[in-house]
Design a protein around this motif. Structure first.
Motif, short mmCIF file in Angstrom:
data_model
loop_
_atom_site.label_atom_id
_atom_site.label_comp_id
_atom_site.label_asym_id
_atom_site.label_seq_id
_atom_site.Cartn_x
_atom_site.Cartn_y
_atom_site.Cartn_z
N THR A 97 0.85 -1.19 0.00
CA THR A 97 0.00 0.00 0.00
C THR A 97 0.88 1.24 0.00
OG1 THR A 97 -1.73 -1.17 1.21
CG2 THR A 97 -1.80 1.24 1.28
N HIS A 98 0.48 2.23 -0.78
CA HIS A 98 1.21 3.50 -0.83
C HIS A 98 0.20 4.64 -0.81
CE1 HIS A 98 0.22 2.54 -5.02
NE2 HIS A 98 0.17 3.85 -5.21
N SER A 99 0.70 5.85 -0.71
CA SER A 99 -0.17 7.04 -0.67
C SER A 99 0.07 7.91 -1.89
CB SER A 99 0.10 7.87 0.59
OG SER A 99 -0.22 7.13 1.74
N VAL A 100 -1.01 8.45 -2.42
CA VAL A 100 -0.94 9.42 -3.51
C VAL A 100 -1.42 10.75 -2.95
CG1 VAL A 100 -1.75 10.04 -5.82
CG2 VAL A 100 -1.38 7.62 -5.23
N HIS A 101 -0.58 11.77 -3.07
CA HIS A 101 -0.89 13.10 -2.53
C HIS A 101 -0.98 14.09 -3.69
CE1 HIS A 101 0.31 11.54 1.41
NE2 HIS A 101 1.41 11.10 0.84
N THR A 102 -2.05 14.86 -3.72
CA THR A 102 -2.17 15.93 -4.70
C THR A 102 -2.37 17.24 -3.97
OG1 THR A 102 -3.12 14.46 -6.37
CG2 THR A 102 -3.45 16.83 -6.68
N GLY A 103 -1.43 18.14 -4.16
CA GLY A 103 -1.60 19.51 -3.69
C GLY A 103 -2.27 20.28 -4.80
N TYR A 104 -3.22 21.13 -4.45
CA TYR A 104 -3.86 21.94 -5.49
C TYR A 104 -4.02 23.37 -4.99
CZ TYR A 104 -8.19 21.00 -2.88
OH TYR A 104 -9.14 20.89 -1.89
N ALA A 105 -4.06 24.28 -5.94
CA ALA A 105 -4.18 25.70 -5.63
C ALA A 105 -5.23 26.34 -6.53
CB ALA A 105 -2.84 26.40 -5.81
N LEU A 106 -5.99 27.24 -5.94
CA LEU A 106 -6.96 28.05 -6.67
C LEU A 106 -6.67 29.51 -6.37
CD1 LEU A 106 -10.05 25.95 -5.60
CD2 LEU A 106 -9.28 26.18 -7.95
N LEU A 107 -6.59 30.32 -7.41
CA LEU A 107 -6.44 31.77 -7.27
C LEU A 107 -7.60 32.42 -8.02
CD1 LEU A 107 -2.63 32.28 -8.07
CD2 LEU A 107 -3.69 31.97 -5.82
N TYR A 108 -8.25 33.38 -7.36
CA TYR A 108 -9.36 34.09 -7.99
C TYR A 108 -9.35 35.51 -7.44
CZ TYR A 108 -14.16 35.02 -9.60
OH TYR A 108 -15.27 35.53 -10.21
N GLY A 109 -8.87 36.44 -8.25
CA GLY A 109 -8.70 37.80 -7.75
C GLY A 109 -7.71 37.78 -6.60
N GLU A 110 -8.13 38.29 -5.45
CA GLU A 110 -7.27 38.30 -4.27
C GLU A 110 -7.44 37.04 -3.42
OE1 GLU A 110 -4.90 40.62 -3.71
OE2 GLU A 110 -5.51 41.30 -5.70
N ARG A 111 -8.38 36.19 -3.80
CA ARG A 111 -8.63 34.98 -3.02
C ARG A 111 -7.66 33.87 -3.40
NH1 ARG A 111 -14.93 35.07 -4.32
NH2 ARG A 111 -15.41 37.01 -3.29
N LYS A 112 -7.30 33.10 -2.39
CA LYS A 112 -6.39 31.97 -2.61
C LYS A 112 -6.85 30.80 -1.75
CE LYS A 112 -2.42 31.45 -0.37
NZ LYS A 112 -1.03 31.58 0.08
N HIS A 113 -6.77 29.62 -2.32
CA HIS A 113 -7.06 28.40 -1.56
C HIS A 113 -6.04 27.35 -1.98
CE1 HIS A 113 -9.38 25.23 0.43
NE2 HIS A 113 -9.09 24.49 -0.62
#
Length: 193
Positions: free
Chosen positions: A105-121
């Motif tokens: 068993t192994h792990s899959v990690h996905t980092g993701y980013a959203l930018l919208y105007g001044e907003r960031k997630h």
């Protein structure tokens, strides 16, 4: 409220296919940023940072398109036995990666980013995948397809040869393909409120 156009900072055909499942307008653009891990940072900090760097580069390269779009980017890695498996650089590395995953068993990690105007997630999703043992001849047949070379961990769970050896999955299947759709969709909806 209408969802703005998505500017997908990725040329990954899998991410384009996954985003198309959401049936929202998007444009895929190419960005080239280094995907280097910083030793002092955690795995999560690294994949989130790399994803954010891609999004910021898309904003810089495509200012007109990004001004009214949500920019989405991601970075996926496989973690196994404390090692980070990114895209293999050749057949030998692909073989070593795939052999190390067999019957484990192994792990899959996905980092993701959203930018919208001044907003960031930014966030990270993790999925655990277990493979049955795969004979070396099957691994070599898979490597001969060329498929492992643009994928973290040297495999695509959606590839028929590999799919037939998956014995278990815990978490988001789409994360293993390259984009945790439900988490990304929830984050997009929060951004446009």
């Amino acid at each position: 409220m209408r969802t703005p156009n998505i500017l997908l900072a990725s040329q990954s055909p899998r991410r384009r296919e996954l985003l198309a499942l959401l049936a929202i307008p998007f444009t895929a653009v190419r960005v080239d940023t280094p995907e280097q891990f910083e030793c002092a940072a955690s795995l999560e900090e690294n994949v989130r940072r790399i994803a954010e760097e891609k999004a910021r580069e898309a904003r810089r390269l495509y200012p007109e398109e990004s001004s009214s779009s949500i920019i989405l980017s991601a970075d996926t890695v496989v973690e196994h036995d404390g090692l980070i498996l990114q895209k293999p650089q050749g057949e030998e590395e692909a073989l070593a990666m795939l052999q190390s995953l067999q019957g484990r068993t192994h792990s899959v990690h996905t980092g993701y980013a959203l930018l919208y105007g001044e907003r960031k997630h930014t966030a990270m999703a993790t999925t655990r995948v277990t493979f049955n043992a795969m004979p070396k001849r099957e691994i070599m047949r898979y490597i001969a397809t060329g498929s492992p070379f643009d994928k973290a961990g040297a495999y695509g769970i959606q590839d028929p040869v590999m799919a037939s050896y998956v014995s278990g999955i815990e978490g988001c299947y789409y994360n293993v393909v390259g984009l945790p759709l439900s988490a990304v969709w929830a984050a997009i909806q929060k951004m446009v409120v």
